[in-house]
Design an enzyme around this catalytic site. Sequence first.
Site, PDB file in Angstrom:
ATOM      1  CD  GLU A   1      -2.668   1.236   2.568  1.00 50.08           C
ATOM      2  OE1 GLU A   1      -3.431   2.176   2.757  1.00 50.08           O
ATOM      3  OE2 GLU A   1      -2.559   0.266   3.339  1.00 50.08           O
TER       4      GLU A   1
ATOM      5  CB  THR B   1     -11.179  -2.892  13.651  1.00 53.15           C
ATOM      6  OG1 THR B   1     -11.733  -4.082  13.076  1.00 53.15           O
ATOM      7  CG2 THR B   1     -10.313  -2.212  12.612  1.00 53.15           C
TER       8      THR B   1
END
Length: 519
Positions: A390, A501
């Site tokens: 990324e 998360t």
Amino acid sequence: MLMRKVPGFVPASPWGLRLPQKFLFLLFLSGLVTLCFGALFLLPNSSRLKRLFLAPRTQQPGLEAVAQVAGHPLTREQESPPNPAPAAPAPGEDDPRSQASPRRRKGWLRRTRPTGPREEATAARGSSATALRPQEGSISSSFDFNAFRSRLRHPVLGTRADKSKEPQSLVQSQREKIKEMMQFAWQSYKRYAMGKNELRPLTRDGYEGNMFGGLSGATVIDSLDTLYLMELKEEFQEAKAWVEESFHLNVSGEASLFEVNIRYIGGLLSAFYLTGEEVFRIKAIKLGEKLLPAFDTPTGIPKGVVNFKSGSNRSWGWAVAGGSSILAEFGSLHLEFLHLTQLSGNQVFAEKVRNIRKVLRDIDKPFGLYPNFLSPVSGNWMQHTKLGPEAFWFNSGREAVATQTSESYYILRPEVVESYMYLWRQTHDPIYREWGWEVVMALEKYCRTEAGFSGIQDVYSKVPDHDNKQQTFFLAETLKYLYLLFSEDDMLSLEDWVFNTEAHPLPVSHLDSSGRGGA
């Protein structure tokens, strides 16, 4: 004499009326009185007049008139309260009288138990143990908090030795340093941005953003469990008091389903499981109900944005021409929604995420992998597989580096130290604590300002250019994972807890002898 002989002449009565006229007048007057008394009982909104003539009736316990809307069932927030008149809400709670009156529909008469949640905090002040009294929380649950805590295999905060009876070790001093960083980050937020979503340390003010639909205090909610774990008791009570008094849910903006879920709902759920305070459970459930319209799609795959006012939903504009849901977002709802069902008894939350699992289980997977984007309308993938880095690259055996200026920023992210914490607990290789301490020193040197911590624009610059934002996840995740890295393994033991998360711990299910789970 002459007058008496005139035909049809009748002497007048003392009121100046002839006898037929007097009869008609009395008949009219009696009818008017009858009509007026009848109106007291037949016209709407005449309850005050009735009290003048009728003795008050005793309210039968448990009965309530239920308003209904023609054409579709009422949501819980639209149903009338279980008592004859709503009590005034405590400070910080949503006032039901400020909402529009629910419309009515035909068909229902009464129910024998309360059906709609009312969110009321205690009015008691000055006590650190303030919590919702059972009769004030209308979101009932069979969840037994004490039984849940008894099934944990390790104490939440671990079994640490008495600090006063042994010299402080290196790891203890390292842990205390991270605790001081958390305390500094919280105090800076409290001083300059309390109630705002995030602190801007350079300008010493708060930032709201547009991800949360008008909800405020994201840093407060995200910090609750970290403050508790670090035993920053005064700071935790400050955060809890803000949630009780100032965390309002009557907002009307557009919110990210993903961000509200992992930060707000995750933070509130964790705070409840750690403390048993009812205010956190009730707020989490009511906020979860506000997210449900995101799932109103042909497939049940939720769209990424929900409008809290209208109940409409939409996908992010950048997600493949604005028509896709994002795998990483709708795949990150399961822990929180299953726990919402656990704590509320309402199966709708679990049903929503179980449907997501079914769709993902049944759909074709190109090359055995899940692509990033899925249409919530057709149920088809909108983009096919391929994996790649990324923001940084491995070139010619060198250390991974960013190759573009736009990739070289650091916004206080936690993922690297999260991996160190897990690797330490699995291997106890000291290298992971060494690397973690390097991160601590770098945060202190490059990211700490006079009024909080800030991300930086370029990690390769010797003089940091700060981005003026103390992200909520710095307190929720980065500092928490660093603290756990330098703690014993039984603090938030991985046998008992799993992290969402946003690094909010949620309990693992442990079955008792009867087969009933604790969470």
